[in-house]
Design a protein around this motif. Structure first.
Motif, PDB file in Angstrom:
ATOM      1  N   GLY A   1      -3.001  -2.825  -2.583  1.00 27.84           N
ATOM      2  CA  GLY A   1      -3.304  -3.311  -1.241  1.00 27.84           C
ATOM      3  C   GLY A   1      -4.725  -3.823  -1.127  1.00 27.84           C
TER       4      GLY A   1
ATOM      5  N   TRP B   1      -2.447   2.016  -3.132  1.00 25.23           N
ATOM      6  CA  TRP B   1      -3.547   1.424  -2.370  1.00 25.23           C
ATOM      7  C   TRP B   1      -4.413   0.490  -3.210  1.00 25.23           C
ATOM      8  CZ3 TRP B   1      -5.532   1.128   2.523  1.00 25.23           C
ATOM      9  CH2 TRP B   1      -4.775   1.735   3.513  1.00 25.23           C
TER      10      TRP B   1
ATOM     11  N   GLU C   1       0.821  -1.214   0.000  1.00 20.77           N
ATOM     12  CA  GLU C   1       0.000   0.000   0.000  1.00 20.77           C
ATOM     13  C   GLU C   1       0.852   1.260   0.000  1.00 20.77           C
ATOM     14  OE1 GLU C   1      -3.803  -1.935   2.417  1.00 20.77           O
ATOM     15  OE2 GLU C   1      -2.259  -0.799   3.473  1.00 20.77           O
TER      16      GLU C   1
END
Length: 622
Positions: free
Chosen positions: A262, A259, A254
């Motif tokens: 992630g 992100w 992340e």
């Protein structure tokens, strides 16, 4: 000369018959005894009945057989699934506060409240999962449905993180005094839709998966009860395994890859958990839903209130049953000397005596007619509620691990040598500690305690929970001292208004993580085993979910406490303790000292109820 025998085709054809009559009726066939043992003989119906798990079915809704289903192998699939599920949940929850502040541009206190509300809702919804498992759906089906919901929520969050147009503009300002553009309504709606779909899925999983694993053991035998206790210890171990991957590998992705990656890993993890769970289907045993336990509770409470109001009427007396200080017939011998004491089932206990009026010869309405068993089961639930209430403060302390503690670490030097550690990876310290201590506790401490105390459990559930409460008090005191040191460094280095890292290692924050991680191990495993063991069989999923509801209430209480502290301190000071975009201007150390005091008061409150509590499964001879 060969000997002969008759092998019957049915289970009752040979009963009370002679060899000639059987041959005449064609009920069997004659074979030599030398071939008899090699021929398949159908199992007797009576034997099959004895071999059934009463109240359980297999995955095809057929009667569950004792020698085919359940056991540690079946529970092992649940443990592996929990690793994947907790990885998916904590991969984002542990770092979400930074995502909300850096990419969605919420203030630190707003980000902390959003995270605590999200996690609080996820754990609170576990009570819905537990209720549905007991009342309408099996734990097997509920897990599959909940996993699908969590997958959908994570997919929405992944799409939003991947698409720049679905996020607010990037804010590159290095000053903490300049406000960035916050996420607007449509984008915020997408964010919260994804978050709360995840919360709904997590709630269903937390409410169904632990009881599904615990139901694989035979609680009528000491071996089965010991294995179930071990299962709860290893369930916490599995939680830690998933968390370890989440706060190291996924958090690194992340922070370094984006992100969207992630969230993508979390989405893949929850999707992979579904086939893993299905692999154990042939050996699972699943409890048959027995109807709404909440309906039973309300019926008993309403009947008791109505009948107490009419107690002056002699015709409304209790049905000629004597109350007894001893327990009614127990299902297991869990605590003490594990002695099963059978008391007549039509005996009411003296505890919570006002509920005994629910059992009467003449009720206000036939709908309110209650049995002794129902009344005693409701008493058990009411007696475990004070213990549940006393664990909320500990979980309020745990809420700080995913909010202010992460933000503290983000202002500090996060390098270990040449390696830069993401602040959200801080929970790796308690996670590793839990992974080390859980097997040690299960294989060293508990066997030793059993030898010393000469009891089946060794260390009682309430003793484990109390140990966790003490550790949480120490953790808050340590957190306050560390925050005082961090702010002193910020003032001395002239970085109080800067966003630059402070010249102090983030490993200081790891101290409070170690104490709170240890508290979580003792308390969570102790709570789950306590609620599952003590609760009536028809309410076990619902009761086990109280462990997660306690977490939920802790997160909610954290949000309420922060708001209350800010409101009160703003009256006496121009600046509240926990307000603004710069953590260095917060009076976080005072907040931690307040939590330390509240935790100490809560512990004395817990001691009062723990000393009064009598285990449902204790032998009256003790």
């Amino acid at each position: 000369m060969d000997q002969w025998a008759v092998v019957c085709e049915g289970t009752s054809a040979c009963v009370g018959t002679t060899l000639p009559s059987l041959i005449g009726k064609g009920a069997g066939r004659i074979v030599t005894l030398s071939n008899l043992y090699s021929m398949p003989i159908p199992a007797m119906e009576e034997g099959q009945e004895l071999n059934k798990w009463e109240g359980y079915v297999n995955w095809r809704n057929k009667p569950a057989m004792r020698d085919q289903l359940g056991g540690m192998l079946a529970a092992s699939f649940v443990l592996v699934v929990e690793i994947l599920e907790n990885l998916a949940f904590l991969a984002n929850a542990s770092n979400l506060v930074l995502y909300l502040s850096k990419f969605m541009h919420y203030t630190p206190s707003s980000s902390a409240n959003i995270v605590t509300n999200f996690m609080g809702t996820a754990f609170l919804l576990s009570v819905l999962g537990g209720f549905l498992s007991d009342a309408f759906f099996t734990t097997y089906r509920l897990y599959l449905t909940s996993a699908a919901l969590e997958f959908m929520g994570l997919l929405i969050l992944t799409v939003q993180a991947h698409t720049p147009s679905l996020k607010p503009p990037i804010c590159a300002s290095a000053s903490t005094e300049i406000q960035c553009e916050k996420v607007n309504r449509q984008k915020a709606a997408m964010l919260f839709t994804g978050l709360y779909l995840v919360a709904l899925g997590v709630g269903g999983i937390k409410g169904s998966l632990p009881p599904h694993g615990a139901e694989q053991f035979d609680d009528t035998t000491p071996q089965g009860r010991k294995q179930r206790s071990s299962f709860f210890n290893y369930y916490v171990f599995s939680l830690s395994c998933g968390a370890l991957i989440a706060v190291t590998f996924v958090v690194w992705i992340e922070d370094n890859k984006g992100w969207q990656w992630g969230f993508g890993v979390a989405t893949a993890a929850i999707l992979a958990s579904i086939p893993v769970f299905l692999l154990g289907s042939p050996i699972y045993r699943t409890k048959i839903p027995a109807g709404s336990p909440i309906t039973t509770m309300f019926k008993v409470l309403i009947a008791a209130v109505c009948n107490n109001c009419k107690s002056k009427n002699p015709s409304n007396a209790v049905m000629g049953m004597k109350t007894s200080p001893s327990s009614y017939t127990t299902e297991t011998g869990e605590e003490g000397n594990a002695t099963k004491v059978k008391v007549p089932s039509q005996t009411l206990t003296e505890d919570l005596e006002f509920l005994n009026k629910a059992v009467t010869e003449k009720t206000v309405s036939p709908v309110l007619q209650c049995t002794v068993k129902q009344v005693e089961e409701v008493k058990v639930v009411l007696k475990i509620i004070p213990v549940f209430m006393c664990t909320i403060m500990l979980n309020c302390c745990l809420a700080q691990l995913s909010t202010f503690s992460i933000q503290q670490a983000a202002t500090m030097n996060t390098k270990i040598g040449s390696l830069k550690v993401p602040p959200a990876s801080l929970p790796v310290f308690p996670v590793i500690f839990v992974m080390l201590i859980a097997p040690t506790y299960n294989h060293v401490v508990i066997p030793f305690a059993r030898k010393v105390t000469k009891t089946e459990m060794g260390i009682t559930h309430l003793q484990r929970i109390g140990t966790g409460l003490i550790l949480s008090i120490i953790a808050m005191a340590v957190a306050a001292v560390v925050e005082m040191k961090r702010k002193k460094v910020a003032i001395e280095s002239g970085l109080l208004n800067s966003a630059e890292p402070l010249p102090i290692t983030f490993l200081w924050i790891a101290l409070q993580y170690l104490f709170l991680g240890s508290a979580d191990l003792f308390t969570l495993a102790g709570m789950m085993d306590f609620f599952f063991t003590e609760a009536p069989k028809s309410m076990r999923s619902l009761a086990t979910s109280l462990s997660w509801v306690s977490l939920s209430m802790g997160y909610y209480f954290s949000s309420v406490l922060i708001s209350t502290v800010n409101n009160i301190t703003s009256i006496f000071r121009h600046t509240p303790w926990l307000s603004g975009s710069n953590l260095n201007h917060y009076h976080l150390e005072r907040f931690y000292w307040l939590m330390c005091i509240l935790s100490s008061l809560n512990f004395f409150h817990y001691l009062f109820w723990a000393n009064r509590y009598k285990y449902r499964t204790e032998s009256t001879a003790d």
